[in-house]
Design an enzyme around this catalytic site. Sequence first.
Site, PDB file in Angstrom:
ATOM      1  N   LYS A 283     -54.404  35.828  -0.350  1.00  0.00           N
ATOM      2  CA  LYS A 283     -55.692  36.435  -0.693  1.00  0.00           C
ATOM      3  C   LYS A 283     -55.429  37.905  -1.072  1.00  0.00           C
ATOM      4  CE  LYS A 283     -60.434  35.849   0.631  1.00  0.00           C
ATOM      5  NZ  LYS A 283     -61.361  35.188   1.542  1.00  0.00           N
ATOM      6  N   GLU A 372     -72.554  25.689   9.691  1.00  0.00           N
ATOM      7  CA  GLU A 372     -73.873  26.130  10.157  1.00  0.00           C
ATOM      8  C   GLU A 372     -74.608  25.044  10.945  1.00  0.00           C
ATOM      9  OE1 GLU A 372     -72.630  26.685   7.144  1.00  0.00           O
ATOM     10  OE2 GLU A 372     -72.686  28.855   6.867  1.00  0.00           O
ATOM     11  N   ARG A 400     -78.585  25.085   5.648  1.00  0.00           N
ATOM     12  CA  ARG A 400     -77.707  23.920   5.853  1.00  0.00           C
ATOM     13  C   ARG A 400     -77.994  23.255   7.206  1.00  0.00           C
ATOM     14  NH1 ARG A 400     -71.878  24.057   3.516  1.00  0.00           N
ATOM     15  NH2 ARG A 400     -73.128  23.807   1.629  1.00  0.00           N
TER      16      ARG A 400
HETATM   17  C1  LIG Z   1     -72.485  27.571   3.530  1.00  0.00           C
HETATM   18  C2  LIG Z   1     -71.843  28.923   3.389  1.00  0.00           C
HETATM   19  N1  LIG Z   1     -71.608  29.649   4.508  1.00  0.00           N
HETATM   20  C3  LIG Z   1     -71.047  30.873   4.408  1.00  0.00           C
HETATM   21  C4  LIG Z   1     -70.692  31.393   3.193  1.00  0.00           C
HETATM   22  C5  LIG Z   1     -70.115  32.790   3.089  1.00  0.00           C
HETATM   23  N2  LIG Z   1     -68.763  32.770   2.514  1.00  0.00           N
HETATM   24  C6  LIG Z   1     -68.521  33.019   1.255  1.00  0.00           C
HETATM   25  S1  LIG Z   1     -66.908  32.913   0.859  1.00  0.00           S
HETATM   26  C7  LIG Z   1     -66.510  32.572   2.468  1.00  0.00           C
HETATM   27  C8  LIG Z   1     -65.101  32.349   2.869  1.00  0.00           C
HETATM   28  C9  LIG Z   1     -64.514  31.234   2.056  1.00  0.00           C
HETATM   29  O1  LIG Z   1     -63.170  31.082   2.456  1.00  0.00           O
HETATM   30  P1  LIG Z   1     -62.278  30.091   1.611  1.00  0.00           P
HETATM   31  O2  LIG Z   1     -63.007  28.845   1.356  1.00  0.00           O
HETATM   32  O3  LIG Z   1     -60.985  30.011   2.323  1.00  0.00           O
HETATM   33  O4  LIG Z   1     -62.105  30.795   0.201  1.00  0.00           O
HETATM   34  P2  LIG Z   1     -61.237  32.097  -0.136  1.00  0.00           P
HETATM   35  O5  LIG Z   1     -62.227  33.238  -0.214  1.00  0.00           O
HETATM   36  O6  LIG Z   1     -60.244  32.280   0.962  1.00  0.00           O
HETATM   37  O7  LIG Z   1     -60.597  31.813  -1.454  1.00  0.00           O
HETATM   38  C10 LIG Z   1     -67.643  32.520   3.250  1.00  0.00           C
HETATM   39  C11 LIG Z   1     -67.657  32.266   4.701  1.00  0.00           C
HETATM   40  C12 LIG Z   1     -70.976  30.605   2.053  1.00  0.00           C
HETATM   41  N3  LIG Z   1     -70.712  31.067   0.807  1.00  0.00           N
HETATM   42  N4  LIG Z   1     -71.515  29.386   2.190  1.00  0.00           N
HETATM   43 MG   LIG Z   2     -59.257  30.975   2.225  1.00  0.00          MG
END
Ligand SMILES: Cc1ncc(C[n+]2csc(CCOP(=O)(O)OP(=O)(O)O)c2C)c(N)n1
Ligand SMILES: [Mg+2]
Length: 641
Positions: A283, A372, A400
Amino acid sequence: MSPILPNIQSPADLQRLSDAELAHVAQEIRDELVRVLSIRPAHFASNLGVVELCMALHMVYDFSKDRLIWDTGHQIYPHKLITGRHAQFDSIRTKGGLMGYPNPVESEYDLFVTGHAGCSVSTAHGLKVGDDLMGQSDRKSVAVIGDGALVSGIVFEALNNAGGMGTDLLVILNDNKMSICPRTGSLASYLDQCRMTNFYQGSKRTINKILESLPVVGGLAQSALEQLRDGLKAYFKGGMLFEEMGFRYFGPVDGHDLPNLRKLLRDLKSQKGPILLHVLTEKGHGVAQASADPVTYHTPPVFEKIGPERTIVSLKRGGSKAYTDAVSACIHQQMQDNPRVAVLTAAMCQGNKLEKVRESFPDRFFDVGICESHAVAFAAGMAKTGMRPIVDIYSTFLQRSFDQIFQEVALQNLPVMFTLDRSGVVGPDGPTHHGVFDIPYMRMFPNITVMAPGDEADVAPMMKFGLTHPGSVSMRYPKTNLETIQRTVAPVEVGKAEVIESGEDGVFIVFGTLLGDALRAAERLRQEDGLSIGVINARFCKPLDRETILRAVREMPMVFTVEEGTLEGGFGSAVLEACNSAGLNTQHIVRLGIPDRFIDHAERAEQLAEMGLDVNGFCRAVRQARAKVSQESESLDLPVA
Ligand SMILES: Cc1ncc(C[n+]2csc(CCOP(=O)(O)OP(=O)(O)O)c2C)c(N)n1
Ligand SMILES: [Mg+2]
Ligand SMILES: CC(=O)[C@@H](O)[C@H](O)COP(=O)(O)O
């Protein structure tokens, strides 16, 4: 080497480039991300991490025909840059500009507007099954999902279904060891183990091929070899979980090795059945090269966004305190005062500013990941034991958990407190992230008290009320800076509103923090129009303060309900319903709130202004209502023809 990226009008333009030129394009993409995101906070680290993966995918597949879904969609910027939107990239996340998430209106390469995590495997599966049924089985389907999103329950619903059906589907797990914060839960450690294994490519198929090549040796040898295979898989550890769900597991592979990714994707593209490719990325990868700041390269940014100072900062929101700060401080205080109070977050520890709470009360702080629905049911279980759990969550993400709010909380009448952050419009994140539906969805259930602070002064007493009230309570607040309205603050009592200013010509009845602007509008109307408009801080939508509000409806010639939420079933509707049950005339009531449409990305102030939910809008509403009243009274004065 001269710039190449500006000449990439479609992914096909990548095909003619050499490996060196492709590496140059990857660097240009990173430079573009740093350049634009240094002037505008947006999703940075996650986009830096998928540059090579995105290029490889677009070079092996033709996603003008094949199907590609990026889970969550916050890492969509490289995809946009190579699918013909480089020229508009400066406009990303600005009013009228590119969306910060996939947007089918912008491009055929974007299939769903997304922003909520976890749905990519389901939609990619649906696209594949649909294409097959529509006679377009040559279209491939790919989902890219992050390790943070992977833990969402819906993902396992999809893996189970697609794996069971044997759908031709490629799921790419983009594993960078991070959600927004470090990832949590048992899957996190499982994936860490997978990282340690050698490259493993669907041994099940390999071993079966060996089996098939042997002369018929009867069932005995077959089952012995099957046991050997399972033993090998157990030894490898890698991907067994996915293999058991019907997905052939390949990986882990380096997600920044573009040539190898292309080769592997080409091989996998011709294979049948459900496949999961485990890709390891970093990342924030390459940010040092792009921003020439070595510090950030070796300290993988744990944050999602970059501030204007070209440094990786936390989710920077200006210097002044926001409602999130006030609420997290209250949560900390309540947990200090009462050992039965606990707090749950769904992977938004940073967004909810709970780091200090996590540090002070590690045993009563729970980050459940992007889960959630589980968070709400988990909280209900705790509430059943006598704990006082707080589900600290963005309004939009709580959507959700709709059924758990109903069944595990409201129906059981359990004291779960919901602190709904980002309620109202949120600015550049746009329609996927606006928290505009929580008033209707919270007030529809019996046993849930629905409240909103009018300003900072209401926050602490409301938190205290919420954690001592015998039933469930929802407290909503927006993504904006704190405001304290100078007044003698009336004590917070359930179902009681606070009359801040009286008036003769009309009244604003405000649910939430638009209270400040309503007071400023009343002041302007007094000065410019000589009008005396009262202001009531409703504080509660359920139970409604019927006495105060119905008295205002009876006595005032004009009544304006104000809420930063959808008008459909919102606070204004609650007032109309109360008037109706009291047999009151409601013709002079004007509801001000969010119209029945999705609100595009822009700055929050732009969004509020566009909807008339600011001082100008409130003054305009009063003047229009007054003009209407005087027109009607003039028409009544007309001599009978
Ligand atoms: C249902 C939901 N809960 C929380 C979020 C907030 N959120 C956005 S990106 C993220 C982290 C995502 O991590 P990952 O899937 O590993 O993707 P990366 O950013 O590491 O590429 C979160 C918690 C969201 N977008 N959707
Ligand atoms: Mg990730
Ligand atoms: C993609 C996602 O859902 C989060 O990164 C979200 O954009 C964070 O929003 P805030 O900036 O309001 O915390």
